[in-house]
Design a protein around this motif. Sequence first.
Motif, PDB file in Angstrom:
ATOM      1  N   GLU A  30       0.475 -11.259   1.194  1.00 48.33           N
ATOM      2  CA  GLU A  30       0.194 -12.708   1.825  1.00 48.33           C
ATOM      3  C   GLU A  30       0.847 -13.597   0.913  1.00 48.33           C
ATOM      4  O   GLU A  30       0.782 -14.778   1.149  1.00 48.33           O
ATOM      5  CB  GLU A  30      -1.546 -12.654   1.714  1.00 48.33           C
ATOM      6  CG  GLU A  30      -1.995 -12.928   0.442  1.00 48.33           C
ATOM      7  CD  GLU A  30      -2.663 -11.400   0.021  1.00 48.33           C
ATOM      8  OE1 GLU A  30      -2.144 -10.406   0.210  1.00 48.33           O
ATOM      9  OE2 GLU A  30      -3.695 -11.309  -0.771  1.00 48.33           O
ATOM     10  N   ASP A  31       1.359 -13.060  -0.326  1.00 47.89           N
ATOM     11  CA  ASP A  31       1.829 -14.134  -1.431  1.00 47.89           C
ATOM     12  C   ASP A  31       3.398 -14.383  -1.013  1.00 47.89           C
ATOM     13  O   ASP A  31       4.056 -14.921  -1.952  1.00 47.89           O
ATOM     14  CB  ASP A  31       1.452 -13.901  -2.580  1.00 47.89           C
ATOM     15  CG  ASP A  31      -0.086 -14.186  -2.891  1.00 47.89           C
ATOM     16  OD1 ASP A  31      -0.497 -15.349  -2.294  1.00 47.89           O
ATOM     17  OD2 ASP A  31      -0.658 -13.565  -4.080  1.00 47.89           O
ATOM     18  N   ILE A  32       4.019 -13.533  -0.297  1.00 53.48           N
ATOM     19  CA  ILE A  32       5.409 -13.680  -0.031  1.00 53.48           C
ATOM     20  C   ILE A  32       5.903 -14.985   0.280  1.00 53.48           C
ATOM     21  O   ILE A  32       5.202 -15.501   0.853  1.00 53.48           O
ATOM     22  CB  ILE A  32       5.927 -12.649   1.082  1.00 53.48           C
ATOM     23  CG1 ILE A  32       7.269 -12.301   0.809  1.00 53.48           C
ATOM     24  CG2 ILE A  32       5.599 -13.081   2.524  1.00 53.48           C
ATOM     25  CD1 ILE A  32       7.732 -10.899   0.348  1.00 53.48           C
ATOM     26  N   PHE A  92       6.369 -10.908   9.363  1.00 53.66           N
ATOM     27  CA  PHE A  92       7.007 -12.192   9.116  1.00 53.66           C
ATOM     28  C   PHE A  92       8.370 -11.572   8.436  1.00 53.66           C
ATOM     29  O   PHE A  92       9.480 -12.115   8.851  1.00 53.66           O
ATOM     30  CB  PHE A  92       6.203 -13.063   7.888  1.00 53.66           C
ATOM     31  CG  PHE A  92       5.134 -13.881   8.929  1.00 53.66           C
ATOM     32  CD1 PHE A  92       5.334 -15.025   9.148  1.00 53.66           C
ATOM     33  CD2 PHE A  92       3.960 -13.123   8.759  1.00 53.66           C
ATOM     34  CE1 PHE A  92       4.106 -15.760   9.586  1.00 53.66           C
ATOM     35  CE2 PHE A  92       2.694 -13.915   9.276  1.00 53.66           C
ATOM     36  CZ  PHE A  92       2.958 -15.257   9.671  1.00 53.66           C
ATOM     37  N   ASP A 134       0.066  -7.102   5.341  1.00 54.72           N
ATOM     38  CA  ASP A 134      -0.373  -8.571   5.971  1.00 54.72           C
ATOM     39  C   ASP A 134       0.933  -9.286   6.406  1.00 54.72           C
ATOM     40  O   ASP A 134       0.647  -9.837   7.408  1.00 54.72           O
ATOM     41  CB  ASP A 134      -0.875  -9.248   4.780  1.00 54.72           C
ATOM     42  CG  ASP A 134      -2.520  -9.038   4.441  1.00 54.72           C
ATOM     43  OD1 ASP A 134      -2.733  -7.728   4.739  1.00 54.72           O
ATOM     44  OD2 ASP A 134      -3.061 -10.080   4.009  1.00 54.72           O
ATOM     45  N   THR A 135       2.051  -9.215   5.624  1.00 55.84           N
ATOM     46  CA  THR A 135       3.049 -10.206   6.253  1.00 55.84           C
ATOM     47  C   THR A 135       4.316  -9.323   6.644  1.00 55.84           C
ATOM     48  O   THR A 135       5.454  -9.974   6.650  1.00 55.84           O
ATOM     49  CB  THR A 135       3.348 -11.348   5.454  1.00 55.84           C
ATOM     50  OG1 THR A 135       3.635 -10.671   4.122  1.00 55.84           O
ATOM     51  CG2 THR A 135       2.001 -11.881   5.003  1.00 55.84           C
ATOM     52  N   GLN A 143      -1.389   1.444   5.848  1.00 54.62           N
ATOM     53  CA  GLN A 143      -2.546   0.628   6.229  1.00 54.62           C
ATOM     54  C   GLN A 143      -3.632   1.208   5.141  1.00 54.62           C
ATOM     55  O   GLN A 143      -4.469   0.400   4.937  1.00 54.62           O
ATOM     56  CB  GLN A 143      -3.147   0.742   7.572  1.00 54.62           C
ATOM     57  CG  GLN A 143      -2.468  -0.130   8.550  1.00 54.62           C
ATOM     58  CD  GLN A 143      -3.140  -1.755   8.328  1.00 54.62           C
ATOM     59  OE1 GLN A 143      -2.624  -2.216   7.630  1.00 54.62           O
ATOM     60  NE2 GLN A 143      -3.988  -2.125   9.447  1.00 54.62           N
ATOM     61  N   ARG A 158       3.674  -7.243  15.564  1.00 55.32           N
ATOM     62  CA  ARG A 158       2.746  -7.779  15.226  1.00 55.32           C
ATOM     63  C   ARG A 158       1.542  -6.928  14.687  1.00 55.32           C
ATOM     64  O   ARG A 158       1.361  -5.751  15.087  1.00 55.32           O
ATOM     65  CB  ARG A 158       2.299  -8.566  16.149  1.00 55.32           C
ATOM     66  CG  ARG A 158       1.419 -10.003  15.393  1.00 55.32           C
ATOM     67  CD  ARG A 158       0.812 -10.688  16.512  1.00 55.32           C
ATOM     68  NE  ARG A 158       0.035 -12.055  16.205  1.00 55.32           N
ATOM     69  CZ  ARG A 158      -1.145 -12.001  15.586  1.00 55.32           C
ATOM     70  NH1 ARG A 158      -1.940 -10.969  15.431  1.00 55.32           N
ATOM     71  NH2 ARG A 158      -1.626 -12.896  15.295  1.00 55.32           N
ATOM     72  N   LYS A 159       0.898  -7.294  13.351  1.00 57.11           N
ATOM     73  CA  LYS A 159       0.001  -6.465  13.199  1.00 57.11           C
ATOM     74  C   LYS A 159      -1.404  -6.853  13.862  1.00 57.11           C
ATOM     75  O   LYS A 159      -1.802  -8.115  13.916  1.00 57.11           O
ATOM     76  CB  LYS A 159      -0.337  -6.750  11.563  1.00 57.11           C
ATOM     77  CG  LYS A 159      -1.440  -5.935  10.860  1.00 57.11           C
ATOM     78  CD  LYS A 159      -1.682  -6.176   9.277  1.00 57.11           C
ATOM     79  CE  LYS A 159      -2.808  -5.488   8.827  1.00 57.11           C
ATOM     80  NZ  LYS A 159      -2.756  -5.569   7.354  1.00 57.11           N
ATOM     81  N   LEU A 160      -2.047  -6.179  14.537  1.00 57.25           N
ATOM     82  CA  LEU A 160      -3.111  -6.280  15.440  1.00 57.25           C
ATOM     83  C   LEU A 160      -4.528  -5.625  15.042  1.00 57.25           C
ATOM     84  O   LEU A 160      -5.280  -5.464  16.069  1.00 57.25           O
ATOM     85  CB  LEU A 160      -2.821  -6.169  16.995  1.00 57.25           C
ATOM     86  CG  LEU A 160      -1.766  -7.247  17.345  1.00 57.25           C
ATOM     87  CD1 LEU A 160      -1.108  -6.963  18.636  1.00 57.25           C
ATOM     88  CD2 LEU A 160      -2.397  -8.422  17.679  1.00 57.25           C
ATOM     89  N   HIS A 161      -4.627  -5.140  13.974  1.00 57.55           N
ATOM     90  CA  HIS A 161      -5.830  -4.676  13.626  1.00 57.55           C
ATOM     91  C   HIS A 161      -6.008  -4.756  12.063  1.00 57.55           C
ATOM     92  O   HIS A 161      -4.951  -4.687  11.359  1.00 57.55           O
ATOM     93  CB  HIS A 161      -6.043  -3.196  13.874  1.00 57.55           C
ATOM     94  CG  HIS A 161      -7.540  -2.706  13.712  1.00 57.55           C
ATOM     95  ND1 HIS A 161      -8.133  -2.235  12.628  1.00 57.55           N
ATOM     96  CD2 HIS A 161      -8.238  -2.608  14.942  1.00 57.55           C
ATOM     97  CE1 HIS A 161      -9.527  -2.039  13.003  1.00 57.55           C
ATOM     98  NE2 HIS A 161      -9.608  -2.191  14.463  1.00 57.55           N
ATOM     99  N   THR A 162      -7.241  -5.179  11.451  1.00 54.37           N
ATOM    100  CA  THR A 162      -7.117  -5.341   9.924  1.00 54.37           C
ATOM    101  C   THR A 162      -7.056  -3.911   9.176  1.00 54.37           C
ATOM    102  O   THR A 162      -6.342  -3.939   7.991  1.00 54.37           O
ATOM    103  CB  THR A 162      -8.513  -5.913   9.712  1.00 54.37           C
ATOM    104  OG1 THR A 162      -9.674  -4.944  10.106  1.00 54.37           O
ATOM    105  CG2 THR A 162      -8.631  -7.281  10.236  1.00 54.37           C
ATOM    106  N   SER A 163      -7.243  -2.735   9.642  1.00 55.45           N
ATOM    107  CA  SER A 163      -7.438  -1.799   9.061  1.00 55.45           C
ATOM    108  C   SER A 163      -6.873  -0.341   9.526  1.00 55.45           C
ATOM    109  O   SER A 163      -6.540   0.375   8.857  1.00 55.45           O
ATOM    110  CB  SER A 163      -8.945  -1.513   8.416  1.00 55.45           C
ATOM    111  OG  SER A 163      -9.698  -1.239   9.658  1.00 55.45           O
ATOM    112  N   THR A 204       0.780  -1.230   0.002  1.00 55.67           N
ATOM    113  CA  THR A 204       0.098  -0.109  -0.090  1.00 55.67           C
ATOM    114  C   THR A 204       0.706   1.340  -0.023  1.00 55.67           C
ATOM    115  O   THR A 204       0.423   2.264  -0.408  1.00 55.67           O
ATOM    116  CB  THR A 204      -1.209   0.052   1.123  1.00 55.67           C
ATOM    117  OG1 THR A 204      -1.911  -0.995   1.102  1.00 55.67           O
ATOM    118  CG2 THR A 204      -1.932   1.036   1.272  1.00 55.67           C
ATOM    119  N   ALA A 258      -2.038   0.059  13.376  1.00 58.82           N
ATOM    120  CA  ALA A 258      -2.180  -1.573  13.591  1.00 58.82           C
ATOM    121  C   ALA A 258      -0.907  -2.259  14.135  1.00 58.82           C
ATOM    122  O   ALA A 258      -1.140  -3.218  14.654  1.00 58.82           O
ATOM    123  CB  ALA A 258      -2.756  -2.307  12.391  1.00 58.82           C
TER     124      ALA A 258
END
Lengths: 423, 423
Positions: free
Chosen positions: A131-133, A167, A163-164, A189, A239-244, A86, A248
Amino acid sequence: MQVGDLIRVKKGQNTYEGILMPFENELDDKFITIKLENGYNVGFKLEAVSVKVVRKGKPFSATMPKVDILHKKGLPDIAIIGTGGTVASKIDYMTGAVYPAFSPAELLQLVPELGDIANISGKEILSIASEDIRISDWKNIGASIIDQFNEGCKGVVVTHGTDTLHFTSAMLSFMLRGLQNPVVMVGAQRSSDRPSSDAAFNLVSSVNFSRTDCKEVAVCMHSSLNDDHCLIHRGTRVRKLHTSRRDAFVSVNCPPIAKVMGAKNIEFISSYKNNAEGDLYLDDAIEEKVALIKTYPGARDIVAAYVDKGYKGIILEGTGLGHVPMTLYDEICRGIEEEVVFGMTSQCINGRVNMNVYRGGRMLKEAGVIPLEDMLPETAWCKMCWVLGHHSDYSEIKEAMLADVAGEIRPTSRIDTYDIGRW
Amino acid sequence: MQVGDLIRVKKGQNTYEGILMPFENELDDKFITIKLENGYNVGFKLEAVSVKVVRKGKPFSATMPKVDILHKKGLPDIAIIGTGGTVASKIDYMTGAVYPAFSPAELLQLVPELGDIANISGKEILSIASEDIRISDWKNIGASIIDQFNEGCKGVVVTHGTDTLHFTSAMLSFMLRGLQNPVVMVGAQRSSDRPSSDAAFNLVSSVNFSRTDCKEVAVCMHSSLNDDHCLIHRGTRVRKLHTSRRDAFVSVNCPPIAKVMGAKNIEFISSYKNNAEGDLYLDDAIEEKVALIKTYPGARDIVAAYVDKGYKGIILEGTGLGHVPMTLYDEICRGIEEEVVFGMTSQCINGRVNMNVYRGGRMLKEAGVIPLEDMLPETAWCKMCWVLGHHSDYSEIKEAMLADVAGEIRPTSRIDTYDIGRW
């Protein structure tokens, strides 16, 4: 109808107007996405709507004035590596046109403050949904970072989908050995084009922090719903702790490293690594057959399935202090017999596992499951991939999993106390 | 050496002194656990230590003065159902002796304030570690609650281990139809015997709240590190978010229902259900073949394994707004062909999934994966077990999963906006 055009979409009784967004790939010919005036994207199935072009778009390059790039003496060279997500799309989509905004001129045009604090170079090496990493992507990103440092950059900023992002930051923390300078990962975000979008502010803050003496992989993201500062999180502790929401990203089980106020001042709020250890190199020996399993009441079959598929390591995300339902106990014991290595973390996210307190935990520990202290499950999974790339002997693996490599674990020597923790 | 004795354990150079705890079952003959003076439990492998009895213990009953139980007119009848966990063990272990403290006399002796607010009856129906809770246990607990109400109780309190308390509260929220009175689940994070332990305070607060007109399954737990109040969380909206802290339980995506100051006042802080719908009954038709999968980068094999094992439903805990790596896409499509139902939640915990924003989400939604809005993954798993116990047609299942049964979902009619959420 072309990307960048202002179009009107009729779906049943409703009408939507917005800029036509780029198609992501050939599968997208069934869908269109438009960006509404309020900054949000809406997707439509083409066969369910009627579409009309309201105004043709202009190519991005045509709307952008020329910027003179001067290499300013006294400012550090900072490289921005793009991997998708994003942050980039915010920049790309400002006019609705597709444009990888990674030339220095483009970056400076879009975020002028960058020119006041650094000599920027930019390179887009990937453009994927985060998410595809994959593990191969992490090796590529790591190699690109090393290249930039070898070319003399003072710091490297990596833009990444959220998303990742945590990671990737954890994996790079293990793979990049002997860092002499900061690696700062940054995302956004909101792909919205609102004035309050976090993309530009996050990017400026990350470039600002990449000029410091921090020799770690860090994550720079918004700290609140205001534009007042970003937080710098340790790459293994976030860590990501909210979707939007823009705030987060949260440091878990330790404080953030610093606050950064855009291009302005940096306030360190906890200790960080500022001494280099040896030379910089990429240590990317990785075992790919490692699974992450979240347990739930009555869970069964899943550990056996991974063991049967030849997985070498499994990170369990147990309940509470590090427990799994007894329905999984025999499967875990069989895995251990077949030399699969198990590490225990907690789905509580915050706090520390303690497998000494209750019988279930003691039995698993006795069987050989390694309690991973206060390590995040995602970080533990990355570390297990990396450690199994280097060791095959159980006791060496255990020692390596419990040794602090990049701030990811704080072992306790006291077996008798819970950690009050910080959250 | 008997349970309740003060013993001294020598392990290498270290000596530990504490009360010998009860053995949990026959597997425990290799281990002993003692409770240190500071309230913490320590486990030892017997073969690695030497042990000496310092002082013989006294049976609990001998140390407990008699309490006269009067049924006080004007106070409501409240039943306390015991299922195991730290609330009970706190009470059991006060002298180091095993004692199920569920007779009214024992409860009142240990927590005298209970007698001022209710006529208490107690029944222990289970004594398990909560990570081992099974669907059959939930049916038993549900049936016991119905029995208590049928016997005229005004409210029911259920004590439970904290590991899976939020799974049980969600499942009971679906299974108990037509509640006329509160069901309040309560646990304790600390089995310690410190004055500041949360067990007694949580229990009093839960009994206090069970006297209200709230017709929901709620969870009552400490709200902070102080003893000032408990929070009442909706049973479908609560999650354990710290391994050990007393304030580990947090309402997600909605505010808590109320604050309770022990036996004192109750302050409602959000709306709750206070109108009964039909008669009370237990609806415990449950499909057991439902899995919960947390995704991670490059994940594969796991969906296929569950599909091959004949699972009927799978809750995906995806990244961000509800995404999975494309490595799982074909496995999910094959599952859908074989009539496995998939629901999408987010491992971000807070916020709402939105599968319209990015291509990956749209593809999964198009394939038939149901976006479960702002539902917690654990709650979604419980709900899928329950819904699949009632429906086998995909569109009925989808409609049921997206319908609000017990405050677990707040659907959005707007497809174009993220939810700012509350956390």
